[in-house]
Scaffold this motif. Sequence first.
Motif, short mmCIF file in Angstrom:
data_model
loop_
_atom_site.label_atom_id
_atom_site.label_comp_id
_atom_site.label_asym_id
_atom_site.label_seq_id
_atom_site.Cartn_x
_atom_site.Cartn_y
_atom_site.Cartn_z
N VAL A 359 0.84 -1.20 0.00
CA VAL A 359 0.00 0.00 0.00
C VAL A 359 0.88 1.25 0.00
O VAL A 359 0.58 2.23 -0.70
CB VAL A 359 -0.95 0.01 1.21
N GLU A 360 1.96 1.21 0.75
CA GLU A 360 2.83 2.39 0.87
C GLU A 360 3.56 2.72 -0.43
O GLU A 360 4.00 3.86 -0.62
CB GLU A 360 3.83 2.18 2.00
N THR A 361 3.67 1.75 -1.35
CA THR A 361 4.26 2.07 -2.64
C THR A 361 3.36 3.00 -3.45
O THR A 361 3.84 3.71 -4.34
CB THR A 361 4.50 0.80 -3.49
N GLY A 362 2.07 2.97 -3.17
CA GLY A 362 1.11 3.74 -3.95
C GLY A 362 0.57 2.99 -5.15
O GLY A 362 -0.26 3.51 -5.90
N ALA A 363 1.05 1.76 -5.38
CA ALA A 363 0.67 1.01 -6.59
C ALA A 363 -0.70 0.34 -6.46
O ALA A 363 -1.33 0.05 -7.48
CB ALA A 363 1.72 -0.04 -6.90
N VAL A 364 -1.16 0.06 -5.23
CA VAL A 364 -2.46 -0.58 -5.08
C VAL A 364 -3.53 0.39 -5.58
O VAL A 364 -3.67 1.49 -5.06
CB VAL A 364 -2.73 -1.00 -3.63
N ASP A 365 -4.27 -0.03 -6.57
CA ASP A 365 -5.14 0.89 -7.29
C ASP A 365 -6.62 0.68 -6.98
O ASP A 365 -7.31 1.61 -6.57
CB ASP A 365 -4.89 0.69 -8.79
N VAL A 366 -7.11 -0.54 -7.19
CA VAL A 366 -8.53 -0.85 -7.03
C VAL A 366 -8.67 -2.21 -6.36
O VAL A 366 -7.89 -3.12 -6.64
CB VAL A 366 -9.26 -0.88 -8.40
N MET A 367 -9.65 -2.32 -5.48
CA MET A 367 -10.01 -3.60 -4.87
C MET A 367 -11.49 -3.85 -5.12
O MET A 367 -12.32 -2.96 -4.89
CB MET A 367 -9.75 -3.58 -3.36
N ILE A 368 -11.82 -5.05 -5.61
CA ILE A 368 -13.22 -5.38 -5.91
C ILE A 368 -13.60 -6.68 -5.19
O ILE A 368 -12.94 -7.70 -5.35
CB ILE A 368 -13.46 -5.53 -7.41
N ASP A 369 -14.66 -6.61 -4.41
CA ASP A 369 -15.22 -7.79 -3.75
C ASP A 369 -16.20 -8.49 -4.70
O ASP A 369 -17.08 -7.84 -5.28
CB ASP A 369 -15.98 -7.40 -2.49
N ILE A 370 -16.05 -9.82 -4.85
CA ILE A 370 -16.94 -10.64 -5.68
C ILE A 370 -17.62 -11.67 -4.79
O ILE A 370 -16.95 -12.32 -3.98
CB ILE A 370 -16.16 -11.37 -6.79
N ARG A 371 -18.91 -11.83 -4.91
CA ARG A 371 -19.63 -12.79 -4.09
C ARG A 371 -19.28 -14.23 -4.47
O ARG A 371 -18.59 -14.47 -5.45
CB ARG A 371 -21.14 -12.59 -4.22
N GLY A 372 -19.74 -15.17 -3.69
CA GLY A 372 -19.48 -16.58 -3.98
C GLY A 372 -20.23 -17.07 -5.20
O GLY A 372 -21.08 -16.38 -5.76
N ASN A 373 -19.91 -18.30 -5.62
CA ASN A 373 -20.58 -18.99 -6.73
C ASN A 373 -20.25 -18.45 -8.12
O ASN A 373 -20.94 -18.75 -9.08
CB ASN A 373 -22.10 -19.02 -6.54
N PHE A 374 -19.18 -17.66 -8.22
CA PHE A 374 -18.76 -17.23 -9.55
C PHE A 374 -17.89 -18.29 -10.22
O PHE A 374 -17.81 -18.35 -11.44
CB PHE A 374 -18.00 -15.90 -9.47
N PHE A 375 -17.22 -19.11 -9.42
CA PHE A 375 -16.40 -20.18 -9.98
C PHE A 375 -17.22 -21.46 -10.08
O PHE A 375 -18.08 -21.72 -9.26
CB PHE A 375 -15.16 -20.42 -9.11
N TYR A 376 -16.91 -22.26 -11.10
CA TYR A 376 -17.72 -23.44 -11.37
C TYR A 376 -17.51 -24.56 -10.36
O TYR A 376 -18.39 -25.38 -10.16
CB TYR A 376 -17.43 -23.94 -12.79
N THR A 377 -16.33 -24.62 -9.76
CA THR A 377 -16.06 -25.71 -8.82
C THR A 377 -15.79 -25.20 -7.42
O THR A 377 -15.38 -25.96 -6.56
CB THR A 377 -14.86 -26.54 -9.32
N ARG A 378 -15.99 -23.91 -7.18
CA ARG A 378 -15.79 -23.34 -5.85
C ARG A 378 -16.96 -22.43 -5.54
O ARG A 378 -17.44 -21.70 -6.40
CB ARG A 378 -14.51 -22.50 -5.78
N THR A 379 -17.42 -22.47 -4.30
CA THR A 379 -18.53 -21.60 -3.91
C THR A 379 -18.06 -20.38 -3.13
O THR A 379 -18.86 -19.51 -2.81
CB THR A 379 -19.54 -22.39 -3.05
N VAL A 380 -16.76 -20.31 -2.83
CA VAL A 380 -16.25 -19.24 -1.97
C VAL A 380 -16.21 -17.92 -2.71
O VAL A 380 -16.04 -17.88 -3.93
CB VAL A 380 -14.85 -19.58 -1.44
N PRO A 381 -16.35 -16.80 -1.99
CA PRO A 381 -16.18 -15.50 -2.61
C PRO A 381 -14.71 -15.25 -2.91
O PRO A 381 -13.83 -16.00 -2.46
CB PRO A 381 -16.70 -14.53 -1.55
N CYS A 382 -14.43 -14.22 -3.68
CA CYS A 382 -13.04 -13.88 -3.98
C CYS A 382 -12.93 -12.37 -4.09
O CYS A 382 -13.92 -11.64 -3.97
CB CYS A 382 -12.58 -14.55 -5.28
#
Length: 704
Positions: A359-382
Amino acid sequence: MIADHLTGIEQFGADLWKMADDLRANSGLASNEYFMPIMGLLFLRQATNRYYAALEAIEADKATGKMPDRPLVDADFRRRRAMMLPEAARYDVILDMPKGGQLGEALTAAMEAVEEHFPPLAGQLPKDYERFDDDLLESMMRKFDTEALRNASGDVFGRIYEYFLAEFSKQGAHDNGEFFTPPSIVQTIVNVIEPDHGIVFDPACGSGGMFVQSSHFIEEEGQDTMKRVTFYGHEKNETTAKLAQTNLAVHGLQGTIRAGNEAITYYKDPHELVGKCDFVMANPPFNVDEVDADKVKGDARLPFGLPSVNKGKKVSNANYLWMSYFYSYLNDNGRAGVVMSSQASSAGRDEAKVRQKLVETGAVDVMIDIRGNFFYTRTVPCQLWFFDRAKERDPERADHVLMLDARNIYRKVSRAIFDFSPEQQKNIAAIIWLYRGQSDRYLDLVTSYLSEAIAHGQATAEPLTGFNKALAKLIDLMAPFAKEARDPDPLAETWAELTAVQATLNDDIAGFAAEVAVRAKAWTESANGEGRGNATLHAAREGLRGMAERCRDLTKQIDLAAKLAGRAVDLAIKELEARDSDLWANVEVNKARKALESIRADAVEALRGARYFVKQADWLQERFPDAALADVEGLVKLVDRTEIAEHDWSLTPGRYVGVAPEEVDEDFDFEEALRSIHIDLKGLNEEAEDLATRIARNFEELGI
């Protein structure tokens, strides 16, 4: 209007998948044994398509004098993104060869010939077709030889290929489906980092989906992918690397992908790309805890040091190794977009120290929360993490991170799988545009939605007129019988209601057409004045509200009219034995009833389109009314480094954006709710059918 990429492609793919799944049922092979041979057939079908398309283009160029009439060479085809296939490797030639128990050998020979003529595919294609029964292979090939597939363009065929990769993921065909990141996730990454030039690197490339989606993005901008970017990848699993190479080839692309032990990113950097990449994209394995700390200690790709190391001298969790690698591979203006476990953004102890340095480098730009069930074999969020090295040198941006909680943005694909619709992806991208000060792109998107709404409104004329005519025809056919005097008359009340609805519907359809004409004229005139600025777009959207409401009301009326017409037919037949009457033309009535239902679906879908795009414009302009980034409770917030430090350097969007206030939906979309229920019911039925099949098979194996 919310189908992915190409209208009907999901159903088309589903039909093909049912055909391909016959191979499993009839071969006795597990999915991880037959998926490569099927992908090989799909590849050969597309390679043949591209060959003939290129050949046609070459002949046309010869005819017009654009190229000399000479023997053809490989370069003539490569320039047209195709391979110069030898005759024995062409799908149609193989399929039409005399049948003599040699089809498996012919397919294997074809794959060898392709590899010989196209070095990037050397050793990548399946060559074990002899183990399949010839009749089964021929049946499979003929199912992939439909008119639609013979004429499928690169994009259509590429989408089919992606569909098959997705289906194999659902089957857990390979590494628990880890080789495939759903296009919805990849497209979101592409939309944020916009990889349109230079070196594009995926150090955990799986089946190459990041490269393919990058190509879609570049070509939608009117550019030639292979002239704009160079693809590099790592993939530890050699079978998966083969999939990546064939996936690229299906899309007319090339890339340099290293596989096996030399491509284990934790320990190797075979392409020597540190500090050289314009874009890094990846979906690395989450929460790996077996990386040898002694082997990676001091690696130049770890500028922030090691995260925690356990007593066994293993890195306790490799998530932050990956983060360091992604950062280190970027050049001074490079961008990265990666998928990561949702646990990583708030991990404590040594992981938090690495995160703080990032974070201190300043390079972290955007963070996006995605709900679960977007992956076909995983139900966890990412979560999706985005770095931008150019941001480090921008005093106005370096201190801030955009937190976006997209967990409430999704579309239900099946009971177990969600994704983003194309418009949802655009809306997320629009927030990023506002963050970057690109309000013109935001306004262009709103403009496109309102234009689509107008166009869909105008397109309702034909199906609405068709419904009116179909309804009138059915009523006219029933009228002689319905108007016959009876006492009592069980049909009278329904008939009176039906004819009243018909009269009202006629007037309302005419009123809707007039409303559309007024709005279309106003929309055209707004472009001839001072332009469509933000205020003009707000006014236009408000003006379209009436049209959207009429769409909703007309949909209800059309559904009611169709329901009443069906009820009238059923009452006449069941209660009054209409089939025995000379006044009842049974065959014609049945045909008219079926025709009415068909045109009803068309009319309702047309109305839904106009309303849908107004709602998309509503979504954007209600949240960002000034065409500028603003904090939106429960959705997005621009956070500075001080606030991040106060939260233990957490990068979890949900900790910052808050919870969206509960909204009263005054325009509840019953049709969308019914679609969702239908999807759930369909999923349950499919699961029940699969369970019944497995039970029956178990009984057979037990000899019961």
